[in-house]
Design a protein around this motif. Structure first.
Motif, PDB file in Angstrom:
ATOM      1  N   SER A  95       0.854  -1.193   0.000  1.00 54.28           N
ATOM      2  CA  SER A  95       0.000   0.000   0.000  1.00 54.28           C
ATOM      3  C   SER A  95       0.887   1.241   0.000  1.00 54.28           C
ATOM      4  O   SER A  95       2.103   1.162   0.212  1.00 54.28           O
ATOM      5  CB  SER A  95      -0.884   0.006   1.251  1.00 54.28           C
ATOM      6  OG  SER A  95      -0.069   0.150   2.422  1.00 54.28           O
ATOM      7  N   VAL A 114      -2.514   3.639  -6.456  1.00 56.89           N
ATOM      8  CA  VAL A 114      -2.676   2.543  -5.491  1.00 56.89           C
ATOM      9  C   VAL A 114      -3.405   3.005  -4.234  1.00 56.89           C
ATOM     10  O   VAL A 114      -3.584   2.230  -3.303  1.00 56.89           O
ATOM     11  CB  VAL A 114      -1.319   1.904  -5.105  1.00 56.89           C
ATOM     12  CG1 VAL A 114      -0.620   1.335  -6.314  1.00 56.89           C
ATOM     13  CG2 VAL A 114      -0.418   2.890  -4.360  1.00 56.89           C
ATOM     14  N   THR A 115      -3.850   4.266  -4.205  1.00 57.69           N
ATOM     15  CA  THR A 115      -4.660   4.717  -3.074  1.00 57.69           C
ATOM     16  C   THR A 115      -6.100   4.250  -3.267  1.00 57.69           C
ATOM     17  O   THR A 115      -6.498   3.840  -4.364  1.00 57.69           O
ATOM     18  CB  THR A 115      -4.641   6.254  -2.946  1.00 57.69           C
ATOM     19  OG1 THR A 115      -5.277   6.829  -4.106  1.00 57.69           O
ATOM     20  CG2 THR A 115      -3.218   6.776  -2.831  1.00 57.69           C
ATOM     21  N   GLU A 116      -6.868   4.327  -2.201  1.00 60.13           N
ATOM     22  CA  GLU A 116      -8.244   3.833  -2.251  1.00 60.13           C
ATOM     23  C   GLU A 116      -9.075   4.540  -3.312  1.00 60.13           C
ATOM     24  O   GLU A 116      -9.821   3.910  -4.062  1.00 60.13           O
ATOM     25  CB  GLU A 116      -8.894   4.011  -0.875  1.00 60.13           C
ATOM     26  CG  GLU A 116     -10.343   3.541  -0.828  1.00 60.13           C
ATOM     27  CD  GLU A 116     -10.988   3.765   0.527  1.00 60.13           C
ATOM     28  OE1 GLU A 116     -12.178   3.451   0.659  1.00 60.13           O
ATOM     29  OE2 GLU A 116     -10.286   4.257   1.445  1.00 60.13           O
TER      30      GLU A 116
END
Length: 456
Positions: free
Chosen positions: A296, A337-339
């Motif tokens: 993450s 790759v962030t929400e």
């Protein structure tokens, strides 16, 4: 009728018993069951002398701390980035200090302290692979990490016999009260602890080279050599291999090559060619090192994080907390790759991480490669500067500090900085540049630190 009432009573009692909460006596076996604890904390015990020594040393250190005997111990510590070089150098020197003095009138107690939290060790897959290859216990049970210290470093530093720095030129502020016994580093000498012995600064590809060479030099002068665990020897070769590109990179020195030769002769690979061994190790570890796609953004930020308190001339804010992250991905990739896959989310996650560790000013150094017109890949670097106003400094001070550091970075025209393509979307005290120079953290960090130390 009486039968019906009796049956109803039995049924009601039965339901009450089932519905009633368990008493403490009933709950105890569930909470404290040894088999349950084992299931939660199950690990594969390591094999061999190196794993056994490391685990035993960790146990003895904690026992002595409990008994008020921390003063008998030397802590060998690398930098907080926790790469394979730093970890291996610390383990190797702690092993040497204990084994080389065990048959003397003054045996030393030494332990490697990894200044990386346990849950962050596997953020470097190459570390896990190298430790697995060295037959260490899974879950890093053999290693002492910073979050396992039974006392905060500021307090413990007053109690221990001293510290040894490896792959690190000066101690973090929290260890500044400890006596520095030795320093082994392959970076710039900052003049710390001039009386330390040994005190070696040498430009090698790997700091492990310096430590291993000193270890072998001292070992060969002993009346009787101690046992060098082959797992440690192979770990040493692994650290040198990945830092030197299998002994083929431009940073490779004669010391890296000669020390690797000496280590190889004592290892279980002594019948193999040096360059073959080092190339294979580099290939295997480098492939593993690139396996980061599952991480993450928060993990990418903390995977290779280095920071400390920095003094300033400011009376209002005599110290600020400064941190650096190194990330092998572009800013655009990190956003994806962030929400929410949006710019605001990158800065929200970054803010949560820096707030958690109390950082005032942070610099993220990104690097990645792109193909240019189907030709050879070109290396691109990015610098992300962020200053907070909610830890030690207020908004006016944060604005001032941001301006000073931003100007200092941009004044180095040799970097060839260009504003990031989405710079217009950034908020106050946020800046992102891209550049194609080879300036890594070793170059950027002093620029930022000097600016902070001059900020008033």
């Amino acid at each position: 009728m009486r039968t019906l009432i009796a049956l109803s009573t039995v049924l009601l009692v039965s339901l009450q018993v089932r519905a009633a909460p368990l008493t403490e006596q009933h709950q105890q076996p569930i909470v404290d069951s040894p088999s349950r604890d084992y299931a939660i904390k199950k690990f594969q015990k390591g094999v061999g002398h190196f794993s056994d020594w490391s685990r035993t040393t960790k146990k003895e250190f904690l026992i002595d701390w409990q008994a008020g005997k921390a003063s008998e111990w030397t802590l060998v510590q690398g930098n907080e980035g926790g790469d394979l070089d730093s970890m291996t150098a610390a383990l190797a020197w702690a092993y040497h200090l204990e084994h080389s003095t065990e048959n003397t009138s003054r045996p030393l107690k030494a332990i490697a302290l990894l200044q990386t939290p346990t849950d962050a060790l596997d953020l470097r897959p190459e570390n896990k692979l190298a430790l697995d290859n060295s037959k260490m216990t899974s879950g890093h049970e053999d290693l002492l990490t910073i979050d396992e210290l039974p006392e905060d470093p500021e307090t413990l530093s007053h109690k221990v016999r001293g510290i040894v720095l490896v792959d690190h030129a000066e101690p973090l502020r929290k260890w500044s009260s400890a006596k520095i016994l030795s320093i082994f580093d392959h970076h710039v000498d900052r003049g710390v602890a001039p009386d330390a012995e040994p005190r070696i600064f040498e430009m090698t590809a790997s700091c492990t080279t310096i430590v291993a060479r000193q270890m072998l030099d001292e070992l060969e002068k002993l009346p009787q050599e101690y046992h060098l665990a082959h797992e440690l020897l192979e770990l040493i070769l692994s650290a040198i291999a990945i830092d030197s590109g299998g002994l083929t990179s431009d940073s490779t020195t004669d010391a890296d090559i000669k020390t690797s030769e000496r280590i190889l002769k004592r290892s279980n690979w002594s019948n193999r060619e040096l360059m073959e061994v080092m190339e294979n190790l580099d290939d295997e570890l480098s492939d593993s090192k690139k396996s980061l796609d599952h991480l993450s953004l928060r993990d990418l930020l903390r995977r290779d994080w280095k920071g400390d308190l920095v003094d300033t001339p400011s009376r209002r804010t005599p110290t600020v907390s400064l941190g650096f992250a190194s990330i092998p991905y572009s800013m655009d990739y990190q956003i994806n790759v962030t929400e929410f896959e949006e710019l605001f989310d990158w800065f929200a996650i970054h803010a949560a991480w820096t707030a958690e560790i109390g950082v005032d000013i942070s610099v993220c150094l990104n690097k990645y490669k792109v193909k240019e017109n189907g030709k050879k890949k070109k290396k691109i670097r990015e610098i992300v500067l962020v200053v907070r106003d909610d830890v030690r400094i207020d908004e006016a001070q944060a604005n001032s500090l941001f301006g000073v550091v931003k100007e200092a970075i941009e004044s180095h025209t040799e970097l060839g900085l260009k504003p990031w393509h989405r710079v217009d979307e950034l908020a106050p005290r946020q800046m992102v540049w891209s550049h194609e120079s080879d300036a890594s953290r070793k170059v950027i960090r002093p620029i930022v630190e000097d600016a902070v130390m001059g900020w008033d």
